[in-house]
Design a protein around this motif. Sequence first.
Motif, PDB file in Angstrom:
ATOM      1  N   TYR A 101       0.833  -1.216   0.000  1.00  0.00           N
ATOM      2  CA  TYR A 101       0.000   0.000   0.000  1.00  0.00           C
ATOM      3  C   TYR A 101       0.866   1.263   0.000  1.00  0.00           C
ATOM      4  O   TYR A 101       0.702   2.145  -0.853  1.00  0.00           O
ATOM      5  CB  TYR A 101      -0.916  -0.020   1.214  1.00  0.00           C
ATOM      6  CG  TYR A 101      -1.775   1.210   1.351  1.00  0.00           C
ATOM      7  CD1 TYR A 101      -2.973   1.337   0.648  1.00  0.00           C
ATOM      8  CD2 TYR A 101      -1.392   2.257   2.193  1.00  0.00           C
ATOM      9  CE1 TYR A 101      -3.764   2.467   0.779  1.00  0.00           C
ATOM     10  CE2 TYR A 101      -2.173   3.396   2.331  1.00  0.00           C
ATOM     11  CZ  TYR A 101      -3.359   3.493   1.612  1.00  0.00           C
ATOM     12  OH  TYR A 101      -4.138   4.627   1.736  1.00  0.00           O
ATOM     13  N   LYS A 105       0.777   1.841  -3.980  1.00  0.00           N
ATOM     14  CA  LYS A 105      -0.649   2.043  -4.266  1.00  0.00           C
ATOM     15  C   LYS A 105      -0.790   2.938  -5.490  1.00  0.00           C
ATOM     16  O   LYS A 105      -0.038   3.893  -5.683  1.00  0.00           O
ATOM     17  CB  LYS A 105      -1.382   2.643  -3.064  1.00  0.00           C
ATOM     18  CG  LYS A 105      -0.943   4.023  -2.646  1.00  0.00           C
ATOM     19  CD  LYS A 105      -1.802   4.529  -1.499  1.00  0.00           C
ATOM     20  CE  LYS A 105      -1.384   5.914  -1.029  1.00  0.00           C
ATOM     21  NZ  LYS A 105      -0.100   5.906  -0.320  1.00  0.00           N
ATOM     22  N   GLY A 106      -1.721   2.617  -6.351  1.00  0.00           N
ATOM     23  CA  GLY A 106      -1.910   3.356  -7.591  1.00  0.00           C
ATOM     24  C   GLY A 106      -1.043   2.851  -8.733  1.00  0.00           C
ATOM     25  O   GLY A 106      -1.246   3.244  -9.885  1.00  0.00           O
ATOM     26  N   GLN A 112       2.715  -3.705  -8.205  1.00  0.00           N
ATOM     27  CA  GLN A 112       2.435  -4.007  -6.803  1.00  0.00           C
ATOM     28  C   GLN A 112       2.896  -5.419  -6.451  1.00  0.00           C
ATOM     29  O   GLN A 112       3.448  -5.657  -5.370  1.00  0.00           O
ATOM     30  CB  GLN A 112       0.937  -3.845  -6.529  1.00  0.00           C
ATOM     31  CG  GLN A 112       0.443  -2.411  -6.685  1.00  0.00           C
ATOM     32  CD  GLN A 112      -1.006  -2.238  -6.265  1.00  0.00           C
ATOM     33  OE1 GLN A 112      -1.416  -2.701  -5.199  1.00  0.00           O
ATOM     34  NE2 GLN A 112      -1.800  -1.583  -7.103  1.00  0.00           N
ATOM     35  N   ASN A 158      -7.795   1.029  -2.292  1.00  0.00           N
ATOM     36  CA  ASN A 158      -6.386   0.749  -2.535  1.00  0.00           C
ATOM     37  C   ASN A 158      -5.829  -0.272  -1.545  1.00  0.00           C
ATOM     38  O   ASN A 158      -5.013  -1.128  -1.912  1.00  0.00           O
ATOM     39  CB  ASN A 158      -5.566   2.038  -2.460  1.00  0.00           C
ATOM     40  CG  ASN A 158      -5.724   2.898  -3.706  1.00  0.00           C
ATOM     41  OD1 ASN A 158      -6.023   2.396  -4.791  1.00  0.00           O
ATOM     42  ND2 ASN A 158      -5.529   4.204  -3.558  1.00  0.00           N
ATOM     43  N   THR A 161      -7.073  -3.742  -2.384  1.00  0.00           N
ATOM     44  CA  THR A 161      -6.296  -4.280  -3.501  1.00  0.00           C
ATOM     45  C   THR A 161      -4.932  -4.754  -3.022  1.00  0.00           C
ATOM     46  O   THR A 161      -4.452  -5.827  -3.442  1.00  0.00           O
ATOM     47  CB  THR A 161      -6.113  -3.207  -4.589  1.00  0.00           C
ATOM     48  OG1 THR A 161      -7.388  -2.832  -5.108  1.00  0.00           O
ATOM     49  CG2 THR A 161      -5.238  -3.720  -5.727  1.00  0.00           C
TER      50      THR A 161
END
Length: 208
Positions: A101, A105-106, A112, A158, A161
């Motif tokens: 994270y 994140k993003g 990731q 986020n 995920t």
Amino acid sequence: MSFLQRAATFAAMTLGIASLVGASAPGFAFQGNHVINAGDTGIVPAVEQITDTAATLPAAQPAVIESDDEEGYESLSAAVADQEAPADMDRDLTCLAGAIYFESKGEPLSGQLAVAEVIINRAKSGRFDSSICGVVKQRGQFSFVRGGQIPAIANNRNYRTAVAVAQVAMGDDWQSPAPDALYFHARRVSPGWRMQKIASIGNHVFYR
């Protein structure tokens, strides 16, 4: 026809039949001995060989095609989407999800996953702490760690995920796009590392 003529004819017919039987019977008996008493000669007739072979052959089985990939995910996004949110997260999953994270994140899911794999690879390498949380909280490694602790994270999209990506990484459900990587940095910096560059994914560059 007189009685004597009929008798003579009958006698001739009898002799003819007897001669026929005498000529054919030995041949039949010879063949019969070869079939029934095959052990006497050591030769097994072709008919008997076929029968015995057919009796000993196993029944035909349908072909079975095995897949190397038991889950059969078609993509990383499918693997991530298939993860169920755990009711109770253990320590390593919490630490790994937190690192994903805060560090990525993003980023694309592949980026990731690559970050997660760096942490897992470090724990296995013998050059860092042997646990995922030990790697994440190791001093001087991840700037988001404060006083040896991971900051609290809101249960937003986020983070959910990140948890799913961590589950995929820990379950080895998808091949990392940066295998064996032990280090990464953001593209905006140039640390001048003398290491083997493996991949550039999103905003990160990965090395080993």
